[in-house]
Design a protein around this motif. Structure first.
Motif, short mmCIF file in Angstrom:
data_model
loop_
_atom_site.label_atom_id
_atom_site.label_comp_id
_atom_site.label_asym_id
_atom_site.label_seq_id
_atom_site.Cartn_x
_atom_site.Cartn_y
_atom_site.Cartn_z
N GLY A 82 -9.58 -0.58 8.07
CA GLY A 82 -9.96 -1.61 7.62
C GLY A 82 -9.00 -3.53 7.31
N SER A 83 -8.20 -2.46 5.95
CA SER A 83 -7.43 -3.36 5.66
C SER A 83 -5.60 -3.53 6.58
CB SER A 83 -7.57 -2.19 4.65
OG SER A 83 -6.48 -1.15 4.64
N ALA A 84 -5.06 -4.19 5.93
CA ALA A 84 -3.87 -4.12 6.16
C ALA A 84 -2.87 -3.88 5.58
CB ALA A 84 -3.53 -6.03 6.41
N ILE A 85 -1.36 -3.63 6.63
CA ILE A 85 -0.23 -3.05 5.76
C ILE A 85 0.51 -3.72 5.66
CG2 ILE A 85 0.10 -1.48 7.38
CD1 ILE A 85 0.72 0.72 5.24
N SER A 86 1.07 -3.90 4.62
CA SER A 86 2.33 -4.94 5.02
C SER A 86 3.90 -3.43 5.96
CB SER A 86 3.26 -4.77 3.87
OG SER A 86 3.59 -4.15 2.76
N SER A 87 4.89 -3.89 6.21
CA SER A 87 6.18 -3.82 6.19
C SER A 87 6.49 -2.61 5.00
CB SER A 87 7.36 -4.25 7.47
OG SER A 87 7.57 -5.49 6.10
N ARG A 88 6.45 -3.36 3.80
CA ARG A 88 6.89 -2.99 2.68
C ARG A 88 6.46 -1.13 2.53
NH1 ARG A 88 8.64 -6.63 -1.33
NH2 ARG A 88 10.46 -6.45 -0.60
N GLU A 89 5.34 -1.70 2.17
CA GLU A 89 4.39 -0.70 1.72
C GLU A 89 3.98 0.76 2.92
OE1 GLU A 89 -0.44 0.08 1.30
OE2 GLU A 89 0.09 -2.05 2.02
N LEU A 90 4.05 0.70 4.70
CA LEU A 90 4.17 0.87 5.48
C LEU A 90 5.42 2.05 5.86
CD1 LEU A 90 3.03 2.03 7.89
CD2 LEU A 90 4.20 0.43 9.14
N ALA A 91 6.67 1.56 5.64
CA ALA A 91 7.88 2.35 5.60
C ALA A 91 8.49 3.05 3.95
CB ALA A 91 9.53 0.65 4.38
N ALA A 92 7.06 2.19 2.95
CA ALA A 92 7.48 3.57 2.11
C ALA A 92 6.57 4.44 1.89
CB ALA A 92 6.56 2.81 0.70
#
Length: 96
Positions: free
Chosen positions: A25-35
């Motif tokens: 239910g929360s968003a994820i940034s490209s930086r966090e997804l990549a990590a």
């Protein structure tokens, strides 16, 4: 030589939408997804911008696991019906 299986992103817009509201239910940034997937942020951004169209199966599975969707929601396995390369095959006429 056997090439490793690759998956083609069905839609950069779909990936972007699913990153805005993941399975939790929360968003994820490209930086966090990549990590969390263990890839470069540039790869995620290139997928989102349509620059990169395919990736290794491990990366496709990792992205889906992190955002909480089934693999085939975002990816199509490459093969006869789905080209593996990031460019369209173009034939050039050769003079006789």
């Amino acid at each position: 030589m056997h090439l490793a299986q690759r998956y083609r992103l069905v839609s950069p817009d779909r990936l972007r939408m699913l990153m805005e509201r993941t399975g939790s239910g929360s968003a994820i940034s490209s930086r966090e997804l990549a990590a969390r997937v263990g890839v470069s942020r540039g790869l995620i951004n290139n997928l989102l911008n349509g620059i990169t169209k395919t990736t290794r199966v491990e990366v496709a599975e990792g992205i889906c696991q992190v955002i909480g969707v089934d693999l085939l929601i975002l990816w199509a396995p490459t093969g006869r019906a789905v080209p593996a390369d990031d460019t369209e095959n173009k034939t050039t006429a050769v003079p006789a």
